[in-house]
Write an enzyme that holds these catalytic residues in place. Structure first.
Site, PDB file in Angstrom:
ATOM      1  N   THR A 332       0.844  -1.190   0.000  1.00 38.26           N
ATOM      2  CA  THR A 332       0.000   0.000   0.000  1.00 38.26           C
ATOM      3  C   THR A 332       0.877   1.238   0.000  1.00 38.26           C
ATOM      4  O   THR A 332       1.918   1.268   0.663  1.00 38.26           O
ATOM      5  CB  THR A 332      -0.950   0.008   1.219  1.00 38.26           C
ATOM      6  N   HIS A 384       2.532 -11.634  14.248  1.00 39.96           N
ATOM      7  CA  HIS A 384       3.618 -12.210  15.036  1.00 39.96           C
ATOM      8  C   HIS A 384       3.359 -13.676  15.394  1.00 39.96           C
ATOM      9  O   HIS A 384       4.256 -14.373  15.876  1.00 39.96           O
ATOM     10  CB  HIS A 384       3.802 -11.387  16.322  1.00 39.96           C
TER      11      HIS A 384
END
Length: 413
Positions: A332, A384
């Protein structure tokens, strides 16, 4: 005999759509296969064609949310009109409205209307501030209503002097109202915007999202573009932009750090040996992320052409559902709007997204000297649960290395 036009099946995961716009009016004659309405799902906008020629009779209204298979309209048998004459029902409708209009006119002429001496909200406020009794004002508005202009022109009546008395305390100072518009408007959330909101909140709540940052010296790429942009456009018929370099750098780094290109499904990690890169594009109805398939096997020229084609479809609301699903990694670019730094949100079910930002001339240390270079901050947001710090930081460092030495992209080193 009339034919019902229903909401078609547009994808396995889509159960409802929003009727965003009628392209034809009720009573219009439509040809077979002529587009009569626009439907909007949570992933794309598509047009609804007429399944036969005839007279359109609208059932669903703009803004309605419809389930798959719901009736949108019917098409009745009928011939195309010879001219643009008004509907036959119009004169009758006008006649039927004559009585209410006449009654309203008679009411306007009634001098004893209940509205006489009544102040409008704006006028009442002004009269209160001036301390004037509305009953003392003759209104000039409809049915004797006191208008704002009447209140502004009104003057308080002087009272006769009262016997000497104890001095009254000075009235507290009042703050004069500040003129200005205070309008509000409400718009129903579109299906696309509702889905975006739902998915973004789900990502924040269901992933262990973390962001790591780095910065890139864009001078080498800018020099390369300046040197070859004319030749590139002359040979391939398209401009050479930054996005193709970033896409190429990302696909190279993904091959070296496959966890960044993976996703979690149930209790399994799914690794992809290909790179389908989603490119975030601002469309008229919101942010969409069309996918460049097999971007890892493309040249800079092929990437530029794919981006241009998808961006054009996004602007025209012509993207299909297949073109916006199945990506493995997203890029993006908030820099086109002036963003200096941000933490992009993961595009589920992907596990990572790269954010580009604007290019700013900044002083940096280079070979022991302070020099001015065009610098860009880049950000990698990642899940994560599947990507460790070592992998995320190493991935971003590799992207930086490839961008600051673009010859590596061509040599594959």
């Amino acid at each position: 005999m009339s034919l019902e036009i229903k909401v078609p099946t547009v994808g396995e995961s889509i159960t409802e759509v929003t009727l965003s716009q009628w392209l034809k009016q009720d009573g219009d004659y439509v040809e077979m296969d002529e587009n009569i309405a626009e439907l909007e799902s949570d992933k794309a906008t598509f047009e609804l064609p007429a399944e036969k020629a005839g007279i359109l009779r609208i059932i669903a209204q703009e803004g309605d949310t419809l389930e798959i298979g719901a009736v949108v309209c019917t098409i009745e048998e009928g011939a195309a009109p010879a001219g643009g004459s008004a509907p036959a029902a119009a004169p009758a409708a006008e006649a039927s409205n004559a009585a209410p209009v006449a009654a309203a006119a008679a009411k306007d002429e009634d001098p004893d209307s209940y509205a006489a001496g009544t102040a409008s909200p704006a006028a009442a406020k002004i009269l209160r501030e001036k301390g004037i009794d509305p009953s003392t004002i003759k209104g000039t508005g409809k049915e004797g209503r006191i208008t704002k202009e009447d209140a502004e022109k009104a003057q308080p009546v002087a009272k006769a002097a009262a016997p000497a008395a104890k001095p009254a305390a000075a009235p507290a100072a009042t703050v004069a109202p500040v003129a200005g518009s205070r309008n509000e408007r409400r718009e129903k959330l579109s299906s696309l915007r509702k889905t975006i909101a739902k998915r973004l909140v789900a990502v924040k709540n269901e992933t262990a999202m973390l962001t790591t940052f780095n910065e890139v010296n864009m001078q080498p790429i800018m020099d390369l573009r300046a040197k070859y942009k004319d030749t590139f456009k002359e040979k391939f018929g398209i401009g050479l932009g930054f996005m193709s370099f970033f896409t190429k750098a990302v696909t190279t780094a993904l091959a070296e750090w496959p966890a960044v290109n993976a996703r979690i499904e149930d209790n399994e990690i799914v690794y992809s040996d290909f790179a389908d890169v989603s490119i975030a594009v601002s469309a008229p109805k919101g942010l969409v992320v069309p996918v460049i398939r097999n971007a890892d096997a493309m040249s800079l020229e092929q990437i530029e052409k794919a981006i241009a084609a998808l961006a054009g479809k996004a602007r025209d609301n012509k993207l299909t559902i297949d073109e916006m699903t199945g990506g493995t990694f997203t890029i993006t670019n908030g820099g086109v709007f002036g963003s200096m730094m941000s933490t992009p949100i993961i595009n589920a079910p992907q596990s990572a997204i790269l954010g580009m930002h604007n290019i700013i001339q900044r002083p940096i240390a280079e070979n022991g000297q302070v020099v001015i270079r065009p610098m860009m901050y880049i950000a990698l947001s990642y899940d994560h649960r599947i990507i460790d710090g070592r992998e995320s930081v190493s991935f971003l460092v590799r992207v930086k290395q490839l961008l600051e030495d673009p010859a590596r992209l061509l040599l594959g080193v």
